[in-house]
Design a protein around this motif. Sequence first.
Motif, PDB file in Angstrom:
ATOM      1  N   ARG A 125       0.928   4.063  -2.994  1.00 28.45           N
ATOM      2  CA  ARG A 125       0.693   5.487  -2.690  1.00 28.45           C
ATOM      3  C   ARG A 125       1.878   6.339  -3.157  1.00 28.45           C
ATOM      4  NH1 ARG A 125       0.865   5.625   2.785  1.00 28.45           N
ATOM      5  NH2 ARG A 125       3.027   6.233   2.594  1.00 28.45           N
ATOM      6  N   ASP A 126       3.085   5.918  -2.827  1.00 29.95           N
ATOM      7  CA  ASP A 126       4.275   6.706  -3.156  1.00 29.95           C
ATOM      8  C   ASP A 126       4.524   6.798  -4.660  1.00 29.95           C
ATOM      9  OD1 ASP A 126       4.559   7.033  -0.449  1.00 29.95           O
ATOM     10  OD2 ASP A 126       6.279   5.670  -0.257  1.00 29.95           O
ATOM     11  N   SER A 145       0.825  -1.212   0.000  1.00 32.23           N
ATOM     12  CA  SER A 145       0.000   0.000   0.000  1.00 32.23           C
ATOM     13  C   SER A 145       0.854   1.255   0.000  1.00 32.23           C
ATOM     14  CB  SER A 145      -0.918   0.016   1.226  1.00 32.23           C
ATOM     15  OG  SER A 145      -1.779  -1.089   1.201  1.00 32.23           O
ATOM     16  N   GLU A 146       1.922   1.249   0.780  1.00 35.48           N
ATOM     17  CA  GLU A 146       2.827   2.399   0.815  1.00 35.48           C
ATOM     18  C   GLU A 146       3.472   2.620  -0.549  1.00 35.48           C
ATOM     19  OE1 GLU A 146       4.462   2.391   5.410  1.00 35.48           O
ATOM     20  OE2 GLU A 146       5.356   1.003   3.972  1.00 35.48           O
ATOM     21  N   GLY A 191       2.103   6.439  -6.893  1.00 36.06           N
ATOM     22  CA  GLY A 191       0.899   6.936  -7.550  1.00 36.06           C
ATOM     23  C   GLY A 191       0.294   5.930  -8.513  1.00 36.06           C
TER      24      GLY A 191
END
Length: 173
Positions: A147-148, A143-144, A150
């Motif tokens: 997110r990072d 998930s990180e 995009g």
Amino acid sequence: MVAVARSQDHGAFAALFAHFAPKLKTYFRKFGMVDGEAEELAQETMILVWRKAPLFDPARSMASTWIYAIARNLRIDAFRRNGAHANEVSAAEPFQTQDDAPDAEMQLTTAAHQALLHKAMHLLPQEQAQVLQLCYFSDRSHSEVARDLGIPLGTVKGRLRLVMARLRRALEE
């Protein structure tokens, strides 16, 4: 492991537990855990092995690899629960005792495998190598990473599947 996965065979699981639980406890102790913590995580690992056994695929990995992956994830979760940050968790090196020191043959074999892996990793497309680096070497969650970078979570997982397949093929050759 296959008997546990297919039919929840209690006898097979007892044999699996007897073999892996002490090894897992030693694995956790190498990361500085005290006996109680190490034993608790070893038992938690084996509980997850029992519960997730139907997900085990012998065509994808050996039972020991699959079990230690579960153990590693539980160890990281335990460190995080205790307030460690991801970089502290990934930097944590196991304590090595004299009895655990690898012999020369093992060191040569390990070095050869590392060289093959390093070569295979350099052949990966940049976007796959980036996801591999963030997930496994920077110890970031899927998930990180999504997110990072995009990108959707499914894309991260898809790229990791492709990476693992490519690396497996490269190492088998």
